[in-house]
Design a protein around this motif. Sequence first.
Motif, PDB file in Angstrom:
ATOM      1  N   VAL A  80      -8.627  -6.663   4.461  1.00  0.00           N
ATOM      2  CA  VAL A  80      -7.855  -5.451   4.678  1.00  0.00           C
ATOM      3  C   VAL A  80      -8.527  -4.362   3.848  1.00  0.00           C
ATOM      4  O   VAL A  80      -8.994  -4.617   2.738  1.00  0.00           O
ATOM      5  N   ILE A  81      -8.566  -3.155   4.389  1.00  0.00           N
ATOM      6  CA  ILE A  81      -9.123  -2.030   3.636  1.00  0.00           C
ATOM      7  C   ILE A  81      -8.026  -0.995   3.464  1.00  0.00           C
ATOM      8  O   ILE A  81      -7.372  -0.601   4.432  1.00  0.00           O
ATOM      9  N   VAL A  82      -7.828  -0.583   2.211  1.00  0.00           N
ATOM     10  CA  VAL A  82      -6.871   0.469   1.882  1.00  0.00           C
ATOM     11  C   VAL A  82      -7.651   1.585   1.199  1.00  0.00           C
ATOM     12  O   VAL A  82      -8.361   1.347   0.218  1.00  0.00           O
ATOM     13  N   LEU A  83      -7.517   2.793   1.729  1.00  0.00           N
ATOM     14  CA  LEU A  83      -8.198   3.963   1.187  1.00  0.00           C
ATOM     15  C   LEU A  83      -7.147   4.922   0.656  1.00  0.00           C
ATOM     16  O   LEU A  83      -6.166   5.213   1.352  1.00  0.00           O
ATOM     17  N   THR A  84      -7.331   5.370  -0.592  1.00  0.00           N
ATOM     18  CA  THR A  84      -6.404   6.331  -1.180  1.00  0.00           C
ATOM     19  C   THR A  84      -7.135   7.614  -1.534  1.00  0.00           C
ATOM     20  O   THR A  84      -8.364   7.631  -1.632  1.00  0.00           O
ATOM     21  N   ASP A  85      -6.334   8.660  -1.751  1.00  0.00           N
ATOM     22  CA  ASP A  85      -6.925   9.880  -2.298  1.00  0.00           C
ATOM     23  C   ASP A  85      -7.041   9.711  -3.814  1.00  0.00           C
ATOM     24  O   ASP A  85      -6.742   8.647  -4.358  1.00  0.00           O
ATOM     25  N   THR A  86      -7.432  10.760  -4.510  1.00  0.00           N
ATOM     26  CA  THR A  86      -7.629  10.652  -5.953  1.00  0.00           C
ATOM     27  C   THR A  86      -6.313  10.502  -6.718  1.00  0.00           C
ATOM     28  O   THR A  86      -6.316  10.089  -7.869  1.00  0.00           O
ATOM     29  N   GLN A  87      -5.193  10.799  -6.064  1.00  0.00           N
ATOM     30  CA  GLN A  87      -3.874  10.652  -6.696  1.00  0.00           C
ATOM     31  C   GLN A  87      -3.227   9.307  -6.350  1.00  0.00           C
ATOM     32  O   GLN A  87      -2.059   9.097  -6.602  1.00  0.00           O
ATOM     33  N   GLN A  88      -3.974   8.439  -5.717  1.00  0.00           N
ATOM     34  CA  GLN A  88      -3.534   7.101  -5.323  1.00  0.00           C
ATOM     35  C   GLN A  88      -2.544   7.093  -4.157  1.00  0.00           C
ATOM     36  O   GLN A  88      -1.806   6.127  -3.974  1.00  0.00           O
ATOM     37  N   ASN A  89      -2.527   8.138  -3.358  1.00  0.00           N
ATOM     38  CA  ASN A  89      -1.730   8.151  -2.130  1.00  0.00           C
ATOM     39  C   ASN A  89      -2.563   7.526  -1.021  1.00  0.00           C
ATOM     40  O   ASN A  89      -3.722   7.901  -0.827  1.00  0.00           O
ATOM     41  N   ILE A  90      -1.979   6.572  -0.309  1.00  0.00           N
ATOM     42  CA  ILE A  90      -2.712   5.890   0.755  1.00  0.00           C
ATOM     43  C   ILE A  90      -2.974   6.874   1.896  1.00  0.00           C
ATOM     44  O   ILE A  90      -2.054   7.520   2.394  1.00  0.00           O
ATOM     45  N   VAL A  91      -4.241   6.979   2.282  1.00  0.00           N
ATOM     46  CA  VAL A  91      -4.622   7.841   3.402  1.00  0.00           C
ATOM     47  C   VAL A  91      -5.073   7.036   4.620  1.00  0.00           C
ATOM     48  O   VAL A  91      -5.133   7.568   5.724  1.00  0.00           O
ATOM     49  N   HIS A  92      -5.389   5.758   4.404  1.00  0.00           N
ATOM     50  CA  HIS A  92      -5.778   4.887   5.516  1.00  0.00           C
ATOM     51  C   HIS A  92      -5.570   3.431   5.108  1.00  0.00           C
ATOM     52  O   HIS A  92      -5.916   3.039   3.994  1.00  0.00           O
ATOM     53  N   ALA A  93      -4.995   2.669   6.000  1.00  0.00           N
ATOM     54  CA  ALA A  93      -4.894   1.216   5.830  1.00  0.00           C
ATOM     55  C   ALA A  93      -5.246   0.604   7.175  1.00  0.00           C
ATOM     56  O   ALA A  93      -4.789   1.074   8.218  1.00  0.00           O
ATOM     57  N   THR A  94      -6.075  -0.411   7.150  1.00  0.00           N
ATOM     58  CA  THR A  94      -6.484  -1.027   8.406  1.00  0.00           C
ATOM     59  C   THR A  94      -5.315  -1.790   9.025  1.00  0.00           C
ATOM     60  O   THR A  94      -4.415  -2.258   8.327  1.00  0.00           O
ATOM     61  N   ALA A  95      -5.354  -1.907  10.333  1.00  0.00           N
ATOM     62  CA  ALA A  95      -4.243  -2.504  11.085  1.00  0.00           C
ATOM     63  C   ALA A  95      -3.970  -3.952  10.693  1.00  0.00           C
ATOM     64  O   ALA A  95      -2.833  -4.412  10.798  1.00  0.00           O
ATOM     65  N   ASN A  96      -4.988  -4.654  10.201  1.00  0.00           N
ATOM     66  CA  ASN A  96      -4.778  -6.058   9.830  1.00  0.00           C
ATOM     67  C   ASN A  96      -3.932  -6.219   8.568  1.00  0.00           C
ATOM     68  O   ASN A  96      -3.597  -7.327   8.193  1.00  0.00           O
ATOM     69  N   ILE A  97      -3.526  -5.118   7.974  1.00  0.00           N
ATOM     70  CA  ILE A  97      -2.617  -5.204   6.822  1.00  0.00           C
ATOM     71  C   ILE A  97      -1.269  -5.777   7.256  1.00  0.00           C
ATOM     72  O   ILE A  97      -0.584  -6.423   6.479  1.00  0.00           O
ATOM     73  N   PHE A  98      -0.904  -5.546   8.508  1.00  0.00           N
ATOM     74  CA  PHE A  98       0.378  -6.042   9.017  1.00  0.00           C
ATOM     75  C   PHE A  98       0.458  -7.564   8.917  1.00  0.00           C
ATOM     76  O   PHE A  98       1.491  -8.111   8.538  1.00  0.00           O
ATOM     77  N   GLN A  99      -0.627  -8.254   9.231  1.00  0.00           N
ATOM     78  CA  GLN A  99      -0.628  -9.719   9.152  1.00  0.00           C
ATOM     79  C   GLN A  99      -0.489 -10.190   7.705  1.00  0.00           C
ATOM     80  O   GLN A  99       0.045 -11.263   7.452  1.00  0.00           O
ATOM     81  N   MET A 100      -0.979  -9.388   6.770  1.00  0.00           N
ATOM     82  CA  MET A 100      -0.938  -9.796   5.371  1.00  0.00           C
ATOM     83  C   MET A 100       0.432  -9.546   4.742  1.00  0.00           C
ATOM     84  O   MET A 100       0.941 -10.394   4.009  1.00  0.00           O
ATOM     85  N   ASN A 101       1.028  -8.381   5.039  1.00  0.00           N
ATOM     86  CA  ASN A 101       2.260  -8.066   4.314  1.00  0.00           C
ATOM     87  C   ASN A 101       3.399  -7.473   5.151  1.00  0.00           C
ATOM     88  O   ASN A 101       4.430  -7.111   4.596  1.00  0.00           O
ATOM     89  N   GLY A 102       3.216  -7.362   6.444  1.00  0.00           N
ATOM     90  CA  GLY A 102       4.312  -6.911   7.299  1.00  0.00           C
ATOM     91  C   GLY A 102       4.480  -5.412   7.413  1.00  0.00           C
ATOM     92  O   GLY A 102       5.378  -4.943   8.113  1.00  0.00           O
ATOM     93  N   TYR A 103       3.639  -4.640   6.751  1.00  0.00           N
ATOM     94  CA  TYR A 103       3.701  -3.184   6.864  1.00  0.00           C
ATOM     95  C   TYR A 103       2.765  -2.707   7.959  1.00  0.00           C
ATOM     96  O   TYR A 103       1.619  -3.159   8.049  1.00  0.00           O
ATOM     97  N   GLN A 104       3.247  -1.790   8.777  1.00  0.00           N
ATOM     98  CA  GLN A 104       2.382  -1.103   9.733  1.00  0.00           C
ATOM     99  C   GLN A 104       1.590  -0.051   8.949  1.00  0.00           C
ATOM    100  O   GLN A 104       2.138   0.560   8.016  1.00  0.00           O
TER     101      GLN A 104
END
Length: 160
Positions: A60-84
């Motif tokens: 899974v790839i999670v990309l944040t801005d410099t303030q740690q706000n998520i700006v992108h999460a790959t779709a396969n995150i759903f299989q890992m933790n249930g979040y879209q």
Amino acid sequence: MSSFQKCGPLPLMSWDFFSLHYQKTALLLQEANQLQQRSVMDRWKEPIDFREELLPKDQVIVLTDTQQNIVHATANIFQMNGYQPEELIGQKPKIFQGKKTCSETSARISKAIKNRLPFEETVINYRKDGSIYKCWIQGQPVFNKAGDLIHFIAFEKEVA
């Protein structure tokens, strides 16, 4: 007689399995292309082979801005933790933490982020339904070609 006729009929289920794999692969390739486009647009200093990270490693790839706000999460995150992925945009990765998340591990991650250093840790995270899982995270700062910090990126995978 053709090779296909020699094989005989294939069970319908084999096509179902192939279709599921194909759909997952196509989605991950689309994600890799989106991240690649973002890296070009933002002029990332160090290129990342997103196809390599997503396809064979199934991370899974999670990309944040410099303030740690998520700006992108790959779709396969759903299989890992249930979040879209859409649910996570604007959230901080702390959304995955809870009572059993080790504060010492979290402090090491925070220190690395504050100091703009790469890190690798395994943490107890929480799924959307409240159940826990162990998550291996390899994070790193992302700089543009001018040397400015523009993102943090995390490669994640559920581990036993």
